[in-house]
Design a protein around this motif. Structure first.
Motif, PDB file in Angstrom:
ATOM      1  N   UNK A  23     -47.640  17.418  28.147  1.00 33.42           N
ATOM      2  CA  UNK A  23     -46.856  18.626  27.871  1.00 33.42           C
ATOM      3  C   UNK A  23     -45.379  18.440  28.204  1.00 33.42           C
ATOM      4  N   UNK A  24     -45.070  17.714  29.276  1.00 35.07           N
ATOM      5  CA  UNK A  24     -43.657  17.507  29.630  1.00 35.07           C
ATOM      6  C   UNK A  24     -42.930  16.720  28.550  1.00 35.07           C
ATOM      7  N   UNK A  25     -43.594  15.713  27.968  1.00 38.03           N
ATOM      8  CA  UNK A  25     -42.976  14.941  26.897  1.00 38.03           C
ATOM      9  C   UNK A  25     -42.812  15.797  25.648  1.00 38.03           C
ATOM     10  N   UNK A  26     -43.782  16.666  25.383  1.00 35.13           N
ATOM     11  CA  UNK A  26     -43.676  17.569  24.237  1.00 35.13           C
ATOM     12  C   UNK A  26     -42.498  18.524  24.420  1.00 35.13           C
ATOM     13  N   UNK A  27     -42.338  19.036  25.627  1.00 36.69           N
ATOM     14  CA  UNK A  27     -41.211  19.927  25.913  1.00 36.69           C
ATOM     15  C   UNK A  27     -39.883  19.183  25.784  1.00 36.69           C
ATOM     16  N   UNK A  28     -39.844  17.929  26.204  1.00 36.54           N
ATOM     17  CA  UNK A  28     -38.626  17.125  26.068  1.00 36.54           C
ATOM     18  C   UNK A  28     -38.262  16.934  24.599  1.00 36.54           C
ATOM     19  N   UNK A  29     -39.253  16.636  23.768  1.00 36.41           N
ATOM     20  CA  UNK A  29     -39.001  16.465  22.331  1.00 36.41           C
ATOM     21  C   UNK A  29     -38.484  17.765  21.727  1.00 36.41           C
ATOM     22  N   UNK A  30     -39.094  18.880  22.091  1.00 34.73           N
ATOM     23  CA  UNK A  30     -38.634  20.181  21.589  1.00 34.73           C
ATOM     24  C   UNK A  30     -37.209  20.470  22.051  1.00 34.73           C
ATOM     25  N   UNK A  79     -40.964  22.359  35.092  1.00 24.88           N
ATOM     26  CA  UNK A  79     -40.630  20.976  35.436  1.00 24.88           C
ATOM     27  C   UNK A  79     -39.488  20.453  34.565  1.00 24.88           C
ATOM     28  N   UNK A  80     -39.433  20.877  33.301  1.00 21.70           N
ATOM     29  CA  UNK A  80     -38.332  20.481  32.425  1.00 21.70           C
ATOM     30  C   UNK A  80     -37.009  21.060  32.941  1.00 21.70           C
ATOM     31  N   UNK A 127     -37.412  11.387  33.558  1.00 24.43           N
ATOM     32  CA  UNK A 127     -36.108  11.815  34.071  1.00 24.43           C
ATOM     33  C   UNK A 127     -34.963  11.099  33.386  1.00 24.43           C
ATOM     34  N   UNK A 128     -35.117   9.817  33.135  1.00 24.26           N
ATOM     35  CA  UNK A 128     -34.072   9.058  32.446  1.00 24.26           C
ATOM     36  C   UNK A 128     -33.926   9.510  30.994  1.00 24.26           C
ATOM     37  N   UNK A 129     -35.037   9.797  30.338  1.00 24.83           N
ATOM     38  CA  UNK A 129     -34.978  10.316  28.958  1.00 24.83           C
ATOM     39  C   UNK A 129     -34.316  11.694  28.938  1.00 24.83           C
ATOM     40  N   UNK A 130     -34.583  12.500  29.962  1.00 26.89           N
ATOM     41  CA  UNK A 130     -33.951  13.812  30.070  1.00 26.89           C
ATOM     42  C   UNK A 130     -32.451  13.654  30.266  1.00 26.89           C
ATOM     43  N   UNK A 131     -32.040  12.662  31.063  1.00 24.02           N
ATOM     44  CA  UNK A 131     -30.611  12.413  31.260  1.00 24.02           C
ATOM     45  C   UNK A 131     -29.920  12.094  29.933  1.00 24.02           C
ATOM     46  N   UNK A 132     -30.577  11.281  29.100  1.00 29.41           N
ATOM     47  CA  UNK A 132     -30.000  10.953  27.790  1.00 29.41           C
ATOM     48  C   UNK A 132     -29.889  12.189  26.921  1.00 29.41           C
ATOM     49  N   UNK A 133     -30.908  13.038  26.956  1.00 29.98           N
ATOM     50  CA  UNK A 133     -30.868  14.271  26.166  1.00 29.98           C
ATOM     51  C   UNK A 133     -29.769  15.197  26.678  1.00 29.98           C
TER      52      UNK A 133
END
Length: 91
Positions: free
Chosen positions: A28-35, A59-60, A75-81
């Protein structure tokens, strides 16, 4: 996994939106990141300079608040986003 988003102005008028379905099973966290990434992309495509992003994924939101300090892969992918957010003003 499916997601959708709606872009509204301050008066609630719908400016646009987007959605998609990806044929994959992910956490779910990865799905939320993609969204979230897609939301940032839509706001950029609509050339909106001031944006408010909403999420019900605690968590997102915490990863966004602690960006730059989370050493996990997510967390690193979130930083890029979040680097794409530097173009926006938050209200």
């Amino acid at each position: 996994m499916g997601y959708r988003m709606i872009v509204r102005d301050a008066d609630g008028f719908v400016l646009g939106g987007s959605g998609s379905f990806k044929d994959t099973v992910i956490d779910i966290e990865w799905a939320e990141l993609i969204a979230f990434e897609e939301s940032v992309k839509v706001v950029g495509d609509l050339n909106i300079s001031k944006a408010v992003f909403e999420s019900d994924c605690a968590s997102l939101v915490n990863k966004i608040k602690k960006r730059g300090m989370d050493i996990t892969i997510l967390g690193q992918c979130m930083d890029k986003a979040c680097m794409k957010l530097d173009n926006f003003i938050f209200g």
